[in-house]
Scaffold this motif. Structure first.
Motif: not given
Length: 673
Positions: A393, A395-399, A533, A535-536
């Motif tokens: 759930w 995204g790569p940026e938040t990860k 982000t 969305e996250d």
């Protein structure tokens, strides 16, 4: 329920036979084998122990974990008995300080003989007040004694620049547990208010006032405190760090509350007029109005009450009994006081914690324990990293931001690398309240001395003998004092299943606090910032709402249930802690021979039993009411049931049917991390 238990016993007689031998690691004799693990894991894991070990009269909760915490005080008592037996220790030495304070506390005859004499000067100063300037000077005097009324001030890392320390001004000054006790109309709050007024009057009367004057004082105290309570944020609002982040200047503070002598206060406290934070500006405005509107007599009653309330446990038996009767018996449900030696050991730990802790660590925390814990923490951090990378759930940026934060975690284990030096604290063998005052002043000065300086990352927020742990988001540190690193939480000789299931879940819990509803608002440097982000963040909050809804459904009484928003952070911590500790446990088995099934329990089952036995507290009803009102932790029963009922791993370990009470339906199952 019983039919399901019987069916499970029939399916697995080796695992649940009543005559099975005791387990290594988990306590087989603690299990209530008449209850199926898939029905009520809280009862199954240690229901037999609770039935055989009722809560002692002086305690408000009980389990093997709480028993271990009290046993640690036996260890402290042995240390204190030994060092206090000698009067020849060098002045200012660890032994002299803790020994003489303990001796002064145990000398009950001397305390009774002194009566209120040690407090006469400050009581006389309050009685002699003639103007608000004097009131404000006394407020400063009380702050020196760690009595934060009507506000408090402490050193804290700057939420925008965590490497710097600022003065943090916070709302305080209430004698009841929180604002709701003053403003809500449920019968339990109304009763508490009436009991509180009577209690205030009794204490003030013990302080020398007439009965009529004491009743008037109680009315004045309550009226002032209610005004402060109305202006205070409630417990849920206080969970949002954004709500208490108000960086300001000294000049702005004086404009916010112009009727208080801030220049005089800061000068007396030796505080720099540097940048600071005001947690609740609205509270400060309401407090400021009281300096204009509240009668001088009300202020005198309020200050005297809070001085006597804070000192009562260290005064004559009449004060001690009255304090216990309201604070611990009425509010908490305790049936009798702890023995004096235990209260004196607790006092020594509170005042001189790192001095006493140094002796405790020497005797009870071997280097091997620290090394084993470091290995556990390392594996839990790795497991959390695997969890973050595997999230569908997020995204790569938040990860990437989450993994950056995880990489900066600072674990502290057992005790500080550098001990505090208490050698300048004046401690005498025959002056308990003077010692308490001296110790408190030293600790307040030590805290204030940090303001305006770079943060000292070596400082600890708990003493080494403390049976607890914590996460500090501003320093991104997880801290595990030696006091909790004892059985049943942790043992050098315990199986991996037990260590990962007990202290491992605690480690995972503290790690996940960096990513709960509060911790997720701090970045890798400890700054209060938005690193998600949009969305996250929306997905994260939706997953948190699942946990809120779950705990709203857990009742302690027919009309009193948990506040899901209040316990959200701790409930996320337990859920994520159990998940990542289990993952770390399985990872620790890689490349090794399979661990044995013991007493019919697989290693996976032992892991979950260890958590149930560590966390399964029995808690008095009065304390449960206090907890659901103001404690961010759920009660012990639901700290066991809540997280495990969400875990597929638990369901598989015990082969629970899909409709078992310990298995939440897939559409209701919560998973945050």
């Amino acid at each position: 329920m019983r039919r399901f238990a019987a069916a499970l016993l029939a399916l697995a007689p080796a695992a649940f036979a009543a005559d099975a031998p005791a387990l290594r690691g988990v306590e087989g004799g603690d299990l209530d084998r008449s209850v199926a693990p898939c029905t009520d894991f809280y009862e199954f894991a240690n229901g037999a122990w609770r039935a055989a070990n009722p809560i002692p009269p002086s305690m408000v909760r009980w389990s093997r974990r709480w028993a271990a915490g009290e046993a640690a005080k036996d260890q402290l008592n042995a240390i204190l008995d030994q060092v206090s037996a000698s009067t020849s220790w060098p002045k200012g030495s660890v032994e002299q300080l803790i020994g003489d304070h303990y001796a002064s506390c145990m000398d009950e005859a001397r305390v009774e003989a002194l009566g209120l004499e040690p407090m006469r000067p400050l009581l006389a100063e309050i009685d002699g007040l003639t103007d608000m300037a004097g009131v404000q000077r006394v407020i400063g005097r009380l702050h020196e004694l760690a009595i934060p009324v009507p506000f408090g001030l402490t050193a804290s890392s700057d939420s925008q620049q965590p490497t710097h320390v600022v003065a943090d001004v916070f709302a305080s000054g209430l004698g009841l547990p929180d604002r709701d006790y003053y403003v809500k109309n449920e019968p339990r709050f109304q009763e508490a208010r009436e009991k509180y007024r009577v209690h205030v009057a009794h204490v003030v009367e013990l302080g020398g006032a007439s009965r009529a004057a004491s009743r008037r004082a109680a009315d004045a105290v309550f009226a002032m405190e209610k005004q402060l309570a109305v202006a205070s944020l409630d417990n849920v609002a206080l969970r949002d760090p954004m709500a208490t982040d108000h960086k300001t200047s000294f000049v702005a503070l004086t404009n916010l509350a112009p009727n208080f002598d801030w220049p005089g206060y800061f000068a007396a406290a030796k505080l720099p007029r540097a940048a600071l934070n005001v947690q609740q500006p609205g509270f400060m405005k309401a407090m400021d109005r009281l300096f204009l509107e509240a009668p001088l007599g009300s202020w005198k009653a309020y200050l005297k009450w809070h001085l006597l309330r804070s000192a009562a446990p260290y005064l004559t038996s009449a004060f001690v009994k009255e304090s216990f009767a309201f604070e611990e018996q009425y509010l908490g449900g305790a049936k009798e006081m702890k023995p004096r030696w235990k209260r004196c050991a607790e006092s020594t730990d509170a005042l001189l914690g790192e001095a006493l802790g140094r002796k405790y660590v020497e005797r009870h925390f071997p280097p091997a324990a620290r090394a084993r814990m470091k290995e556990l923490v390392k594996n839990l951090l790795l497991a959390m990293g695997d969890t973050v990378r595997g999230l569908a759930w997020m995204g790569p940026e938040t990860k990437a931001k989450a993994l950056e934060k995880l990489a900066t975690f600072d674990p502290k284990i057992g005790y500080p690398d550098k001990w505090k030096d208490y050698s300048r604290v004046l401690i005498q063998r025959d002056a308990l309240w003077a010692n308490v005052s001296s110790g408190r002043k030293w600790n307040v000065d030590d805290d204030r001395a940090q303001v305006g300086k770079p943060v000292d990352r070596g400082r600890w927020g708990m003493t080494p003998p403390t049976s607890n742990a914590y996460y500090n988001p501003l320093l991104n540190e997880i801290v595990f004092p030696a006091g909790i690193l004892q059985p049943p939480a942790f043992g050098v000789d315990a199986t991996d299943a037990v260590n990962y299931g007990a202290i491992g879940v605690v480690i995972g819990h503290e790690i996940s606090h960096g990513f709960d509803d509060q911790g997720a608002k701090y970045d890798a440097q400890g700054r209060l910032s938005d690193w998600w982000t949009a969305e996250d963040l929306q997905k994260f909050e939706a997953r948190g709402q699942c946990v809120v809804d779950q705990f709203e459904g857990y009742f302690i009484e027919p009309d009193i249930h948990h506040n899901g928003k209040l316990v959200l952070g701790e409930a996320i911590g337990d859920l994520a802690g159990a998940k990542i500790a289990y993952r770390a446990f399985l990872k620790s088995l890689e490349g090794k021979p399979p661990p044995p099934t013991i007493d019919g329990f697989t290693p996976e089952q032992q892991f979950f039993i260890a958590w149930g036995q560590f966390r399964g507290d029995a808690i008095r009803p009065e304390t449960q009411r206090l907890m659901v009102q103001g404690d961010p932790h759920p009660t012990g029963k639901y700290r066991v049931i809540g997280p495990l009922s969400n875990l597929t791993e638990f369901q598989k370990a015990f082969a629970c049917p899909a409709d078992a009470p310990m298995v939440r339906p897939p559409e209701e199952r919560c998973e945050v991390w």
